[in-house]
Motif scaffolding. Sequence first.
Motif, PDB file in Angstrom:
ATOM      1  N   CYS A 109     -34.319   0.045 -29.405  1.00 39.43           N
ATOM      2  CA  CYS A 109     -34.603  -0.942 -30.173  1.00 39.43           C
ATOM      3  C   CYS A 109     -33.331  -1.800 -29.740  1.00 39.43           C
ATOM      4  O   CYS A 109     -32.173  -1.451 -30.145  1.00 39.43           O
ATOM      5  CB  CYS A 109     -34.775  -0.801 -32.026  1.00 39.43           C
ATOM      6  N   ILE A 110     -32.964  -3.054 -30.163  1.00 36.79           N
ATOM      7  CA  ILE A 110     -31.697  -4.423 -30.150  1.00 36.79           C
ATOM      8  C   ILE A 110     -32.397  -5.168 -31.264  1.00 36.79           C
ATOM      9  O   ILE A 110     -33.057  -5.531 -31.175  1.00 36.79           O
ATOM     10  CB  ILE A 110     -31.185  -4.629 -28.592  1.00 36.79           C
ATOM     11  N   SER A 111     -31.333  -5.888 -31.524  1.00 36.90           N
ATOM     12  CA  SER A 111     -31.122  -6.943 -32.364  1.00 36.90           C
ATOM     13  C   SER A 111     -29.818  -7.381 -32.978  1.00 36.90           C
ATOM     14  O   SER A 111     -29.169  -7.154 -31.828  1.00 36.90           O
ATOM     15  CB  SER A 111     -31.828  -7.108 -33.520  1.00 36.90           C
ATOM     16  N   LYS A 112     -29.175  -8.239 -33.720  1.00 38.72           N
ATOM     17  CA  LYS A 112     -28.772  -8.103 -34.321  1.00 38.72           C
ATOM     18  C   LYS A 112     -27.536  -8.912 -32.808  1.00 38.72           C
ATOM     19  O   LYS A 112     -27.757 -10.635 -32.965  1.00 38.72           O
ATOM     20  CB  LYS A 112     -27.784  -7.296 -34.623  1.00 38.72           C
TER      21      LYS A 112
ATOM     22  N   TRP B  93     -22.884  -7.246 -39.321  1.00 34.94           N
ATOM     23  CA  TRP B  93     -22.593  -7.119 -38.096  1.00 34.94           C
ATOM     24  C   TRP B  93     -23.043  -7.162 -37.257  1.00 34.94           C
ATOM     25  O   TRP B  93     -23.503  -6.845 -35.908  1.00 34.94           O
ATOM     26  CB  TRP B  93     -23.105  -4.758 -38.243  1.00 34.94           C
ATOM     27  N   CYS B  94     -23.495  -8.585 -36.998  1.00 37.81           N
ATOM     28  CA  CYS B  94     -24.434  -9.261 -36.135  1.00 37.81           C
ATOM     29  C   CYS B  94     -23.253 -10.969 -35.331  1.00 37.81           C
ATOM     30  O   CYS B  94     -23.688 -10.750 -34.493  1.00 37.81           O
ATOM     31  CB  CYS B  94     -25.886 -10.628 -36.935  1.00 37.81           C
ATOM     32  N   ASN B  95     -22.451 -11.056 -35.749  1.00 35.20           N
ATOM     33  CA  ASN B  95     -22.030 -12.091 -35.854  1.00 35.20           C
ATOM     34  C   ASN B  95     -21.099 -11.361 -34.771  1.00 35.20           C
ATOM     35  O   ASN B  95     -20.345 -11.337 -34.584  1.00 35.20           O
ATOM     36  CB  ASN B  95     -20.980 -12.632 -36.563  1.00 35.20           C
ATOM     37  N   LEU B  96     -21.629 -11.256 -33.329  1.00 38.10           N
ATOM     38  CA  LEU B  96     -20.798 -10.441 -31.091  1.00 38.10           C
ATOM     39  C   LEU B  96     -19.616 -11.025 -31.530  1.00 38.10           C
ATOM     40  O   LEU B  96     -18.891 -10.522 -31.118  1.00 38.10           O
ATOM     41  CB  LEU B  96     -21.972 -10.384 -30.941  1.00 38.10           C
TER      42      LEU B  96
END
Length: 447
Positions: free
Chosen positions: A278-281, A54-57
């Motif tokens: 909270c944010i990341s990915k 879910w991180c490769n935007l």
Amino acid sequence: MNKLVEEDLKYIWHPCSQMKDYETLPPIVIDHAKGSYLYDIDGNEYIDIISSWWCNLLGHCNPVINAAIKKQLDTLEHVIFANLSHKPAIELCQQLIKVIPKGLVKFNFADNGSSAVECALKMAFQYHSQTGNTERTRFMCLSEGYHGETIGALSVGSMDLYAKIYKPMLMDTIHIQAPDCYRCPYGCTRDNCKCECFENAEKDFARYGEKTAAIIIEPLLQGSAGMRIYPALYLKKLRELCNKTGVLLIADEIATGFGRTGKMFACDHAKISPDIMCISKGLTGGYMPMSMTLTTQKIYDAFYADYNEGRAFMHSHTYSGNPLGCSAALAVQKILQEDKVLERAQGTAKYLNTKLCEKLNEHKNVGEIRHIGLINAIELVKNKDSKEAFDPKLRIGYEIYKRALKKGLLLRPLGDVLYFNPALNIKESTLDTAIDRCLASMDEILK
């Protein structure tokens, strides 16, 4: 067996895996990637329809992000972030302040999603302690929630798959029954829901609110629970309830941030702002391990004092504010803002859901196709009318996953929920191929 695969199995303990499964499905060694495609060492192609957890935007090896990291690498790769700073971190905050929910103004850097959640929990606890509310020591969360793998994060999660074995180590938290819009106990549908289930939150707030520091939620989308989607109205009601009771609202936007739900953040659908986020990915486009915990001026001010007063937030990570991560995140913001990615992704999202519904809605084992933004979840059931689930021992989702790999599609289901969570800039032709490969894999297992 390939020599690299043998060496992998000899040394590596893969995450979130039962390694015995690797006896029949050995690891696939990826050689390179481009856009929405992965290529293994044998030249096989795979569509990465889940954005690599879910991180490769914005696709693999995005040239803009690549260039930003390469440029930064020759200038500054790392520096202690206590009492020192650097331009990429400052510029990143300047860019993010333009797009985050109003009222969030302070940024605390960490290096992964679980760390951001730990930071948020500690921040909320210490805030109450330093503002005279020492009785507020507990945390609330939603059932079926997931917030990471560290002890604090597991404590505010409700997935036994991850947490059950560690329960003797975990904090005693309050688990509110979450919305379940597919199997609604109130007999509602997504079309007529008025969040009757919110009474569960009201009851628990009435009982525990005065002793609660904060409630943490995945806004609108409970990811690991099987991409369970609930209404924006629930968020609005929760924000009002937190305002009324003094409980802080923590929004875990690690999986939902940066356009995943069709808006920049899931909270934007409800037009609410949390006390902590909270944010990341997607923050770095999936390139660099990095996260942030965002909060308000009011919370920040509770920590602002002379050092010897003991009110400092003594929470740190070696890689906080890493310049390479900040440069990647800046490049992501540049692409999102200049290339109008979110606007174009809305059209792609409509295309994907329409195609999935056309091909799968009438399938005898498809209970529901739910979606928000480009995220689409296909819940497989034994009986469509009764919504009876398959016997978990059959591992239907896993069997489909294995077939899909052979056809060049990376699915990685959540139980018996297949999902598409692609890069925002994926091409419609790639989606067509992915849908065909998914359907063919399903047909081979669900005969």
